[in-house]
Motif scaffolding. Structure first.
Motif, PDB file in Angstrom:
ATOM      1  N   LEU A  11      -0.048  -6.210   5.384  1.00  0.00           N
ATOM      2  CA  LEU A  11      -0.332  -7.635   5.154  1.00  0.00           C
ATOM      3  C   LEU A  11      -0.618  -7.879   3.672  1.00  0.00           C
ATOM      4  O   LEU A  11      -0.159  -8.874   3.082  1.00  0.00           O
ATOM      5  N   ASP A  12      -1.356  -6.952   3.059  1.00  0.00           N
ATOM      6  CA  ASP A  12      -1.636  -7.099   1.613  1.00  0.00           C
ATOM      7  C   ASP A  12      -0.349  -7.031   0.801  1.00  0.00           C
ATOM      8  O   ASP A  12      -0.186  -7.744  -0.193  1.00  0.00           O
ATOM      9  N   ALA A  13       0.567  -6.153   1.212  1.00  0.00           N
ATOM     10  CA  ALA A  13       1.845  -6.037   0.492  1.00  0.00           C
ATOM     11  C   ALA A  13       2.605  -7.360   0.570  1.00  0.00           C
ATOM     12  O   ALA A  13       3.141  -7.847  -0.431  1.00  0.00           O
ATOM     13  N   ILE A  14       2.633  -7.963   1.754  1.00  0.00           N
ATOM     14  CA  ILE A  14       3.315  -9.268   1.892  1.00  0.00           C
ATOM     15  C   ILE A  14       2.659 -10.284   0.957  1.00  0.00           C
ATOM     16  O   ILE A  14       3.335 -11.011   0.218  1.00  0.00           O
ATOM     17  N   ASP A  15       1.327 -10.294   0.942  1.00  0.00           N
ATOM     18  CA  ASP A  15       0.617 -11.301   0.138  1.00  0.00           C
ATOM     19  C   ASP A  15       0.621 -11.003  -1.358  1.00  0.00           C
ATOM     20  O   ASP A  15       0.156 -11.834  -2.144  1.00  0.00           O
TER      21      ASP A  15
ATOM     22  N   LEU B 294       9.514   3.900   6.192  1.00  0.00           N
ATOM     23  CA  LEU B 294       8.732   4.698   5.242  1.00  0.00           C
ATOM     24  C   LEU B 294       8.643   6.144   5.732  1.00  0.00           C
ATOM     25  O   LEU B 294       8.653   6.400   6.933  1.00  0.00           O
ATOM     26  N   GLY B 295       8.572   7.066   4.787  1.00  0.00           N
ATOM     27  CA  GLY B 295       8.492   8.480   5.144  1.00  0.00           C
ATOM     28  C   GLY B 295       7.182   8.805   5.850  1.00  0.00           C
ATOM     29  O   GLY B 295       6.241   8.003   5.847  1.00  0.00           O
ATOM     30  N   ASP B 296       7.127  10.009   6.455  1.00  0.00           N
ATOM     31  CA  ASP B 296       5.964  10.383   7.251  1.00  0.00           C
ATOM     32  C   ASP B 296       4.658  10.322   6.470  1.00  0.00           C
ATOM     33  O   ASP B 296       3.610   9.996   7.010  1.00  0.00           O
ATOM     34  N   ASN B 297       4.701  10.657   5.190  1.00  0.00           N
ATOM     35  CA  ASN B 297       3.467  10.643   4.394  1.00  0.00           C
ATOM     36  C   ASN B 297       3.188   9.284   3.768  1.00  0.00           C
ATOM     37  O   ASN B 297       2.261   9.153   2.979  1.00  0.00           O
ATOM     38  N   GLU B 298       4.014   8.334   4.071  1.00  0.00           N
ATOM     39  CA  GLU B 298       3.916   7.041   3.380  1.00  0.00           C
ATOM     40  C   GLU B 298       3.520   5.887   4.291  1.00  0.00           C
ATOM     41  O   GLU B 298       3.544   4.739   3.867  1.00  0.00           O
ATOM     42  N   LYS B 299       3.202   6.202   5.535  1.00  0.00           N
ATOM     43  CA  LYS B 299       2.914   5.119   6.488  1.00  0.00           C
ATOM     44  C   LYS B 299       1.771   4.252   5.970  1.00  0.00           C
ATOM     45  O   LYS B 299       0.812   4.736   5.375  1.00  0.00           O
ATOM     46  N   LEU B 300       1.882   2.966   6.228  1.00  0.00           N
ATOM     47  CA  LEU B 300       0.878   2.021   5.752  1.00  0.00           C
ATOM     48  C   LEU B 300       0.069   1.497   6.936  1.00  0.00           C
ATOM     49  O   LEU B 300       0.585   1.376   8.055  1.00  0.00           O
ATOM     50  N   THR B 301      -1.190   1.174   6.658  1.00  0.00           N
ATOM     51  CA  THR B 301      -2.001   0.553   7.702  1.00  0.00           C
ATOM     52  C   THR B 301      -1.597  -0.918   7.813  1.00  0.00           C
ATOM     53  O   THR B 301      -0.918  -1.464   6.935  1.00  0.00           O
TER      54      THR B 301
END
Ligand SMILES: Nc1ncnc2c1ncn2[C@@H]1O[C@H](COP(=O)(O)O)[C@@H](OP(=O)(O)O)[C@H]1O
Ligand SMILES: [Mg+2]
Ligand SMILES: [Mg+2]
Ligand SMILES: [Mg+2]
Length: 363
Positions: free
Chosen positions: A137-141, A125-132
């Motif tokens: 985990l929410d994306a996977i679910d 992911l790009g520098d401004n797009e990092k995910l917590t």
């Protein structure tokens, strides 16, 4: 070799996530699934890149055995997180039927694996797009949708053929859009499949794409140029080559031998993992894909077949189960109305089906 942050940052330095998707905004008015096709290709290519890199650096503790005894790796989780993030960004309302969930990444027991998945996912992911961590985990679910016959949903197998992935064989990143129970768009990324099967030592990384009514296409991972694909032009089943799973537990090799005899096939079967089998017959490397039940209990999953189904149909083939029924993608996460899979060129399908039934249904 251990998975080090520096290594992955170098491997996955890509254009900003947002900018790579912003160009699709202009397609919003397009019909015929043009936007879905584009976004799915981009998502599958990005996820495939992660899988390729993980393979080069995979260590034993990055693989888990699921309850059904099948393996899952950091790459499966990361690929699902990446693709689901792409889908949510572009098709916010679309639910997703994804193979994986975050259960094994939760709590203390899942900490080591979770940290690697977070690291890998953010690596593309790009520098401004990092995910917590929580967002990943929410994306996977987000892949927990139950499927069904109404409206749109995506079917995702982040790595199909995980056993093939682990053994350095074939595997595939598979994404499909199902609308009112019918597969409309299918994209399959096969990182280890040669672009030209006649040149197995040549360029690898083949991407397949089909939209219902628009034909089937192949391109390489590195060149956007798409070329139409179709089944081989064999005239009789005697000339046919069939392909089947490497895993005898997934498809009965013994029954296949008998069916081949019935059809007059003398050549050896081509064994490969994953939906690369659908891709191989769709572009004419082989002709028949047999998936013959090994137990009464096993129910096929929609993500193992959705993309391949539309690809084969659009390349001039037909897909049924062993009873001759089309695969029914409208009944949830599984193909509970079907048993086994037979895919072949349309004009030999009846003959293949007859041979399958003669062998499997003999009194
Ligand atoms: N007993 C069984 N019969 C048929 N398919 C099975 C099976 N057990 C697992 N599978 C499925 O077979 C898939 C791989 O198929 P193939 O043998 O064609 O490579 C697996 O996908 P994953 O690798 O995504 O888990 C899994 O979903
Ligand atoms: Mg699996
Ligand atoms: Mg699978
Ligand atoms: Mg899988």
């Amino acid at each position: 070799m251990m998975l080090t942050p520096a290594r992955y940052i170098v491997l996955h330095k890509r254009k900003a996530f947002s900018s790579s998707l912003s160009k699709y905004k202009t397609y919003s008015a397009m019909s015929d699934y043009a936007k879905e096709r584009k976004v799915a290709i981009q998502a599958v290519l990005t996820a495939s890149t992660v899988c390729q890199s993980v393979f080069q650096h995979l260590v034993a503790n990055e693989t888990l055995t699921k309850n059904d005894k099948s393996p899952v790796t950091v790459a499966d989780f990361s690929a699902q997180a990446i693709i689901n993030t792409y889908l949510q960004k572009e098709f916010e309302k679309d639910p997703i039927v994804g193979e994986e969930d975050s259960k094994d990444l939760q709590g203390d027991a899942g900490k080591a694996l979770r940290e690697k998945v977070v690291f890998l996912t953010n690596g593309v992911l790009g520098d401004n797009e990092k995910l917590t961590e929580k967002q990943i985990l929410d994306a996977i679910d987000r892949g927990n949708y139950g499927g069904g016959s109404k409206g749109r949903h995506w079917a995702l197998d982040p790595i199909d053929g995980t056993k093939g992935f682990l053994r350095g064989g074939q595997y595939a990143v598979c994404l499909a859009l199902i609308v009112d129970g019918v597969v409309q768009v299918g994209v399959i990324g096969c990182p280890n499949l040669p672009v030209d099967h006649k040149h197995p030592e040549g360029n690898r990384g083949s991407l397949f794409v089909a939209v219902r009514g628009q034909g089937a296409f192949q391109r390489s991972f590195t060149d956007e140029t798409e070329k139409p694909i179709h089944f081989s032009d064999i005239q009789s089943t005697e000339e046919a080559t069939f392909c089947e799973s490497v895993e005898a537990a997934h498809s009965s090799h013994g029954d296949a031998v008998e069916i081949a005899k019935e059809l007059g096939i003398t050549g050896e079967p081509v064994r490969m993992d994953s939906q690369a089998k659908y891709c191989s017959i769709a572009r004419g490397d082989a002709d028949i894909y047999l998936r013959l039940p090994t137990s009464k209990a096993y129910v096929e999953k929609i993500w193992d077949h959705a993309s391949g189904n539309v690809l084969v149909t659009e390349a001039g083939g037909r897909v049924t189960d062993i009873d001759g029924k089309p695969l029914d993608f409208s009944v949830g996460r599984t193909l509970e109305k079907n048993k086994g899979v037979i895919a072949s060129k349309s004009d030999i399908h009846d003959k293949v089906l007859k041979a399958v039934q003669k062998v499997l249904f003999k009194p």
